[in-house]
Design an enzyme around this catalytic site. Structure first.
Site, PDB file in Angstrom:
ATOM      1  NE  ARG A  91      19.143  17.542   6.007  1.00 21.72           N
ATOM      2  CZ  ARG A  91      18.381  18.588   6.265  1.00 21.72           C
ATOM      3  NH1 ARG A  91      18.473  19.671   5.525  1.00 21.72           N
ATOM      4  NH2 ARG A  91      17.519  18.565   7.252  1.00 21.72           N
ATOM      5  CE  LYS A 105      12.103  25.537   6.175  1.00 21.61           C
ATOM      6  NZ  LYS A 105      11.540  24.171   6.085  1.00 21.61           N
ATOM      7  NE  ARG A 151      12.297  23.275  12.040  1.00 23.91           N
ATOM      8  CZ  ARG A 151      13.288  23.177  11.136  1.00 23.91           C
ATOM      9  NH1 ARG A 151      14.181  24.102  11.017  1.00 23.91           N
ATOM     10  NH2 ARG A 151      13.333  22.152  10.341  1.00 23.91           N
ATOM     11  NE  ARG A 157      16.733  17.709   1.771  1.00 23.74           N
ATOM     12  CZ  ARG A 157      16.153  18.574   2.578  1.00 23.74           C
ATOM     13  NH1 ARG A 157      16.005  19.827   2.219  1.00 23.74           N
ATOM     14  NH2 ARG A 157      15.704  18.187   3.762  1.00 23.74           N
ATOM     15  NE  ARG A 180      13.652  16.830   9.168  1.00 19.70           N
ATOM     16  CZ  ARG A 180      14.146  17.020   7.942  1.00 19.70           C
ATOM     17  NH1 ARG A 180      14.318  16.000   7.133  1.00 19.70           N
ATOM     18  NH2 ARG A 180      14.446  18.208   7.538  1.00 19.70           N
TER      19      ARG A 180
END
Ligand code: AMP
Length: 246
Positions: A184, A32, A107, A151, A195
């Site tokens: 992160r 996203k 969300r 990431r 998550r």
């Protein structure tokens, strides 16, 4: 363009064609953020990421950032009241009058309801209702875990790279600006799994919510970012949304 010119252009659009609000849905790590940055630039809309807003607040140790911290570290959602208040304050800024692109919001169903109310109010004051386009970026869970756990985000410019899929030319340095690349904290494997579980329980029902309203298109989020972006543009084009806004 100077900021006040942006704001004038934004207001002009709101008055003439109605604001355009684009929502990107998808699991954490579906791409996203990467797609949102490109699409916002392409459409000339501000990119609003609630995750980025929380991270900025956290880096400045604001009361909001400190309240959100524990939830973020555990991979849980920040309570609706806090997120909605932060979002409403951001979208009431002048640069959002012509529309905006939301990444990571809504969300939950209460967040979607709050957004609907805020769009209704904005439509009443502009005299033209905002147009809402929702895109769900679909990626299988196995790939999500691989993507999120590799990431890398540039601390200086926010550019996103990946240990496996887009390795930096110089270890630990951003290809774009040379800044330090970091993982992160919430991309650790156990937090990613948490998550994902939260996503399936609390956010995935929004796909059905927006599909039932006839507002949602789903795209395949597998492949490289350029391929996914082409699918995104094609889908918006089929809905009558063009680059530079239409
Ligand atoms: P993101 O960068 O979008 O993955 O967001 C990082 C974290 O910020 C999430 O795991 C949540 O803890 C929090 N967060 C971001 N957006 C929201 C939202 N709309 N509702 C609740 N929590 C959020």
């Amino acid at each position: 363009m100077q900021p006040h010119k942006d704001q004038e252009a934004s207001l002009h659009r709101a008055r003439s064609v109605g604001a355009l609000v684009v929502l990107l849905l998808g699991a954490p790590g579906a791409g996203k953020g990467t797609q949102a940055k490109r699409l916002a630039a392409h459409l000339g809309l501000p990119h609003i990421s609630t995750g980025d807003l929380f991270r900025e607040n956290l880096s400045r140790s604001t009361p909001l950032g400190l309240r959100a911290k524990g939830y973020m570290e555990r991979g849980e959602l920040v309570p609706d009241g806090l997120v909605i208040e932060m979002l409403e304050s951001r979208v009431s800024a002048a640069d959002c009058r012509g529309g905006y692109l939301l990444d990571g919001f809504p969300r939950t169903l209460p967040q979607a309801q709050a957004l609907a109310k805020s769009l209704e109010a904005a439509g009443l004051s502009a005299g033209v209702p905002p147009r809402l386009a929702v895109i769900d970026i679909e990626v299988p869970d196995g790939l999500i875990v691989r993507r999120a756990s590799g990431r890398l985000v540039c601390a200086a410019c926010g550019h996103i790279q990946h240990k496996e899929f887009d390795p930096p030319k110089q270890a630990g340095r951003c290809d774009r600006c040379g800044g330090a690349l970091q993982s992160r904290a919430d991309d650790q494997p156990e937090v990613v799994t948490k998550r994902l579980e939260v996503y399936h329980r609390q956010t995935a029902p929004l796909v059905q919510h927006y599909r039932a309203a006839g507002l949602l298109d789903a795209i395949d989020g597998q492949g490289n970012p350029g391929q996914v972006f082409d699918r995104l543009l094609q889908t918006l084009h089929n809905r009558g949304v063009q680059g530079g806004r239409a």
